[in-house]
Motif scaffolding. Structure first.
Motif, PDB file in Angstrom:
ATOM      1  N   ALA A 288       3.597 -40.901  14.144  1.00 23.76           N
ATOM      2  CA  ALA A 288       3.739 -42.166  13.440  1.00 23.76           C
ATOM      3  C   ALA A 288       4.783 -43.021  14.163  1.00 23.76           C
ATOM      4  CB  ALA A 288       4.187 -41.915  12.011  1.00 23.76           C
ATOM      5  N   TYR A 289       4.593 -44.326  14.108  1.00 25.17           N
ATOM      6  CA  TYR A 289       5.586 -45.260  14.641  1.00 25.17           C
ATOM      7  C   TYR A 289       5.876 -46.282  13.551  1.00 25.17           C
ATOM      8  CZ  TYR A 289       4.113 -43.054  18.964  1.00 25.17           C
ATOM      9  OH  TYR A 289       3.823 -42.115  19.915  1.00 25.17           O
TER      10      TYR A 289
ATOM     11  N   ALA B  21      20.269 -29.167  20.792  1.00 22.78           N
ATOM     12  CA  ALA B  21      19.065 -29.965  20.570  1.00 22.78           C
ATOM     13  C   ALA B  21      17.960 -29.673  21.562  1.00 22.78           C
ATOM     14  CB  ALA B  21      19.416 -31.450  20.644  1.00 22.78           C
ATOM     15  N   ASN B  22      16.738 -29.666  21.056  1.00 26.30           N
ATOM     16  CA  ASN B  22      15.541 -29.722  21.878  1.00 26.30           C
ATOM     17  C   ASN B  22      14.569 -30.637  21.138  1.00 26.30           C
ATOM     18  OD1 ASN B  22      12.633 -28.403  22.676  1.00 26.30           O
ATOM     19  ND2 ASN B  22      14.090 -28.354  24.361  1.00 26.30           N
ATOM     20  N   PRO B  23      14.823 -31.931  21.257  1.00 29.28           N
ATOM     21  CA  PRO B  23      14.107 -32.877  20.402  1.00 29.28           C
ATOM     22  C   PRO B  23      12.746 -33.271  20.941  1.00 29.28           C
ATOM     23  CG  PRO B  23      15.696 -34.063  21.754  1.00 29.28           C
ATOM     24  CD  PRO B  23      15.796 -32.595  22.142  1.00 29.28           C
ATOM     25  N   GLY B  24      11.948 -33.892  20.090  1.00 23.19           N
ATOM     26  CA  GLY B  24      10.666 -34.479  20.462  1.00 23.19           C
ATOM     27  C   GLY B  24      10.559 -35.873  19.870  1.00 23.19           C
ATOM     28  N   THR B  25       9.368 -36.425  19.932  1.00 24.72           N
ATOM     29  CA  THR B  25       9.188 -37.816  19.521  1.00 24.72           C
ATOM     30  C   THR B  25       9.661 -38.071  18.089  1.00 24.72           C
ATOM     31  OG1 THR B  25       7.353 -38.063  21.042  1.00 24.72           O
ATOM     32  CG2 THR B  25       7.440 -39.614  19.205  1.00 24.72           C
ATOM     33  N   SER B  26       9.362 -37.136  17.187  1.00 25.56           N
ATOM     34  CA  SER B  26       9.700 -37.371  15.784  1.00 25.56           C
ATOM     35  C   SER B  26      11.204 -37.308  15.525  1.00 25.56           C
ATOM     36  CB  SER B  26       8.945 -36.390  14.873  1.00 25.56           C
ATOM     37  OG  SER B  26       8.918 -35.099  15.444  1.00 25.56           O
ATOM     38  N   GLU B  27      11.975 -36.927  16.532  1.00 20.26           N
ATOM     39  CA  GLU B  27      13.437 -36.869  16.364  1.00 20.26           C
ATOM     40  C   GLU B  27      14.150 -37.931  17.205  1.00 20.26           C
ATOM     41  OE1 GLU B  27      11.774 -33.796  17.380  1.00 20.26           O
ATOM     42  OE2 GLU B  27      11.252 -33.788  15.266  1.00 20.26           O
ATOM     43  N   MET B  28      13.415 -38.907  17.716  1.00 23.85           N
ATOM     44  CA  MET B  28      14.032 -39.859  18.647  1.00 23.85           C
ATOM     45  C   MET B  28      15.119 -40.721  18.006  1.00 23.85           C
ATOM     46  SD  MET B  28      13.222 -39.521  21.819  1.00 23.85           S
ATOM     47  CE  MET B  28      13.297 -37.755  21.547  1.00 23.85           C
ATOM     48  N   HIS B  29      14.965 -41.032  16.729  1.00 28.35           N
ATOM     49  CA  HIS B  29      16.038 -41.806  16.094  1.00 28.35           C
ATOM     50  C   HIS B  29      17.299 -40.973  15.902  1.00 28.35           C
ATOM     51  CE1 HIS B  29      12.735 -44.590  15.339  1.00 28.35           C
ATOM     52  NE2 HIS B  29      13.659 -45.527  15.206  1.00 28.35           N
ATOM     53  N   LEU B  30      17.129 -39.687  15.712  1.00 31.18           N
ATOM     54  CA  LEU B  30      18.305 -38.810  15.642  1.00 31.18           C
ATOM     55  C   LEU B  30      19.001 -38.757  16.998  1.00 31.18           C
ATOM     56  CD1 LEU B  30      16.775 -35.943  13.501  1.00 31.18           C
ATOM     57  CD2 LEU B  30      18.764 -37.314  12.862  1.00 31.18           C
ATOM     58  N   VAL B  31      18.201 -38.689  18.042  1.00 30.39           N
ATOM     59  CA  VAL B  31      18.767 -38.683  19.393  1.00 30.39           C
ATOM     60  C   VAL B  31      19.558 -39.967  19.629  1.00 30.39           C
ATOM     61  CG1 VAL B  31      18.131 -38.821  21.840  1.00 30.39           C
ATOM     62  CG2 VAL B  31      17.078 -37.091  20.366  1.00 30.39           C
ATOM     63  N   ALA B  32      18.953 -41.092  19.252  1.00 33.45           N
ATOM     64  CA  ALA B  32      19.641 -42.366  19.440  1.00 33.45           C
ATOM     65  C   ALA B  32      20.908 -42.442  18.593  1.00 33.45           C
ATOM     66  CB  ALA B  32      18.705 -43.530  19.095  1.00 33.45           C
TER      67      ALA B  32
END
Lengths: 526, 526
Positions: A288-289, B21-32
């Motif tokens: 989802a985006y 961390a080993n993040p993916g797309t669904s965690e990108m806001h957490l990464v940011a």
């Protein structure tokens, strides 16, 4: 004859003759039993994610299940990501998870955990063996469940005492004596004639239509029928984004894969008023985006289902072709290879080099991620081959699936196109390839980053990445030296930084039997 | 301020300042969001089993949780084995698993899976964030749950839209503004005075007794009290077989670990009439064996529980010491190192070399398995150190736990004693050690086999192994070259085949900062 022998014997009688294993103490009787059953080949993997991924690759190519051997809950956990991919691929797979002895469970020994709950999340069939005399039937039922259309993961949880207890009824019988009872494989359900007729009417309506195929329709007779239908009716032929096994190449019906990015799918489906699903799910966005629709069916487009997974997809497509495409030939890809490129090695020149050199009857295992966009075009006219993809999105699938595919098809070359980030999840698959002398050429596309996440970070609207965010997507400090890693596991490797070097290395690797690795240093896709 | 920022800010306010961390797309806001919260350190791991193992090692040494960042169900699956170990270690750990956006779940996108069921098997606290405004409280509750005695895994499942949606109530406040609400840590429950008095009476009864300690009692004040009690009452002092963190070495109270093998435990507990449990479980066999009892409490021995996990173990032991051991000093290990041995490198000479060279305040992470039996004796009089063990039996724990321990204690040298078979499960931890410049010396005890399984194959009575069984326990074809693998991940390595070489290599590795690997080639334990 003990339970372990009964299980392995019964699996072999049911046609399962490869066991991918990473056993522990609670599976030792199963290990010992392998020597009692000559037909069963045992393949050691050094990590359970390799076991389950190899069983996935095997099942996709063999069309019948391999059996895994996993050690309790943690072993299942380690194998879970590739079981997830196998579930999404509808791969037939018999998953055997050892457990503590029945009477030992109440003691809550250190390895005790809730195996059943974890296994249920990926299994289409799940049983905990309750009595040693049941094991032969459990094996037959597991195989039947694994083979039930379109293919399932059948998990058998096996307490250790069920392995070592003697069965009450027999000495070890010879192969083929019917020990295992009957394997009652469910036939695919026929698709009703009216559904085929209605679909034919839709495709003939004159309104713009697309036929989206998946599962068994991405190969063989189903694929030929789909191509004929599209050619005769003018429907656009598409296949699911991540097919488990797509037949393609010169002389094979050509089909366009649905794109990964929602915006590209919108282009592919623009103007389509009728979307016919044949073994494929209705298209949705991978993630989802914010503020973007996840359902990718265009407004005003009607979805029609010709056949679902458990139904006889191939027959439905051939029936539909008979109604709509009598006398029409499938649209076959013309032969034609790109010439081997020169100059800097990039995702593009890598792809053309693969297209120039892909051998006859290759099995391509594709986890190339952002380095992959030129591959479909570059290989479209290569000799006929199978293309295996990352069905469930759980990275770390490529090396293990390549391993299992090579076990299933020892007479075919396997080319694994792998990304650096993904390779590191299940890197020990290389050891199994060396151990078994498998003819796998692994190309690690090394761009020193989780490039897809750099892209996604922007796509999800998380703003311009700061230093910490950038560091979490960066694999370059230190750089990964895959040649060194590969040699350390017994697989010869070389590094290529130009297209010429890559072509030479790929040529050498394909010419020699046994496993090879090429680290293809490419810039990230901008 | 979005949910991701609220979560990371609140975790930092609650004292959590390391994210593996080993993040993916669904965690990108957490990464940011990590870049918005300066206190939060982000440590990239290339596989989720490294993430969770590192968080375990960190929690064991720091006494407070790190936070993980895992990508959906497959990421959790990859991390599950080391979460199992962390659960058995009672490590405080906040486990954050990203999920598809709430409204995306019904679309059954490729990565969709049942995260909740899997997470529940290892979590002492489990929540799925239901509203973005709840995230600050969710963070505080997770930290409180993780810290509740004796320590738990608190898992927060975070749908992607909860990350990117703005909270309704505030801009990003500064650190320490109380955003996160209160972290209501549960105090350990006091042990009733009568229980302490009864235990004192048992220990003074004159009948042979043993005091079995675990959890917090394997270090600090609790360990000193336990040692005094044993000295004063004549009770035998034992600790659990696989302590999460055992303080030992010269000047530290000496305690014998309960053995791994049931027959050895029988010797340790022979004649014991009263077994007092202080933070340890009643002894059971690690695995079941045909015809052998799993409960290792000898016949005629009474089990008494002084304190369980959620209770105030340290206080109970100091109270008990006051009653039974006034004026008695703990029994401290005398200083003394073996001299560095020469000749062939074996499990024994390896151990004495470690004993000769173990530096001050070392953290030893021990996954040495069958190569380990001489280590306790060889290091008993070395300078004080902590010993971290494989608490849950899920191999692949050593390298990640060492990584996390080094992050927790940057001023202490970490020595990871790792087996070849186990090392391969989570080998990419080496990259994180290089990336972070961690002072970890990894010794891979390379005997070319799953030696413990060769032993167990015989112990379970599975008979003389045939060729297939032997092959499934053999890591020698091809041999694993850990020096090459290690260099490929940026960690300098060398190989030692004599005791002298090993001593020289270990000395060099300990003298230099940053990570090193030594492949110690040893014969399998016969």
């Amino acid at each position: 004859m003990n339970g372990a022998q009964s299980l392995i014997r019964s699996l072999a009688d049911a046609g399962v003759d490869v066991c991918f294993a990473n056993p522990g103490t609670s599976e030792m009787h199963l290990v010992a039993a392998l020597d009692q059953v000559p037909e069963m080949r045992a393949v050691l993997c050094l990590f359970e994610g390799v076991v389950t991924g190899a069983a996935d690759g095997y099942g996709r190519m063999a069309g019948r299940p391999a059996v895994t051997l996993l050690h309790l809950g943690p072993g299942l956990g380690n194998g879970l990501a590739n079981l997830h991919n196998a579930r999404r691929a509808s791969t037939p797979l018999v998953n055997v998870v050892g457990d503590n002895a029945t009477y030992h469970k109440r003691l809550d020994a250190p390895l005790e955990s809730d195996i059943d709950s974890v296994a249920a999340t990926v299994s289409g069939w799940l049983r905990r063996t309750a009595a040693v005399d049941d094991l032969a039937a459990d094996a037959a039922d597991a195989v039947a469940a694994a083979l039930s259309p379109p293919g399932r993961i059948a998990t058998l949880i096996l307490p250790a005492d069920m392995s070592w207890t003697d069965v009450s009824w027999s000495d070890l019988p010879a192969a083929g004596t019917g020990l295992s009872g009957s394997v009652d494989v469910v036939e695919p359900a026929p698709v009703a004639g009216e559904v085929v007729a209605q679909t034919a009417a839709v495709l003939r309506s004159g309104e713009p239509a697309a036929l989206l195929i998946g599962g068994a329709a991405t190969r063989g007779e189903g694929l030929r029928a789909a191509s004929r239908i599209a050619a005769a009716t003018g429907a656009k032929l598409l296949c699911e984004t991540f097919p488990a096994r797509l037949e393609r190449g010169a002389g094979v019906p050509e089909v366009e894969r649905l794109a990964y990015l929602a915006e590209a799918v919108a282009g592919q489906l623009a103007g389509v008023r009728h979307l016919v699903l044949a073994g494929a799910a209705s298209p949705v966005s991978f993630f989802a985006y914010p503020g973007v629709a996840g359902d990718l069916v265009p407004e005003g487009c009607q979805v029609h289902i010709l056949a679902r997974g458990p139904e006889d997809l191939t027959r439905a497509l051939t029936d539909l072709a008979e109604r709509t495409a009598a006398g029409t030939a499938p649209q076959l890809a013309p032969p034609g290879r790109p010439s081997a490129p020169s100059g800097p090695l990039t995702a593009e020149t890598m792809a053309y080099t693969v297209g120039a050199l892909l051998p006859e009857r290759a099995i391509v295992v594709d986890e190339s991620n952002t380095s992959g966009p030129w591959l479909p075009g570059a290989t479209a006219g290569a000799p006929p081959h199978d293309w295996l993809t990352l069905t469930g999105g759980a990275i770390g699938q490529g090396l293990p699936v390549a391993t299992g595919a090579a076990v299933a098809c020892p007479d075919r070359p396997v080319v694994c196109l792998e990304s650096d980030g993904s390779a590191m999840y299940t890197i020990s698959a290389l050891w199994t390839q060396a151990h078994q002398g498998l003819d796998v050429t692994t190309v690690v596309l090394s761009n020193g980053s989780y490039a897809i996440l750099n892209m996604e970070l922007r796509r999800v609207g998380a703003g311009e990445p700061g230093p910490k965010a950038r560091e979490l997507l960066d694999l370059s400090r230190p750089g990964l030296d895959f040649v060194s890693i590969s040699r350390g596991m017994g697989v010869p490797g070389e590094r290529a930084v130009t297209a010429e070097e890559f072509g030479a290395a790929l040529g050498r690797a394909l010419a020699e039997p046994g496993p090879h690795l090429i680290e293809a240093v490419v810039p990230p896709l901008v």
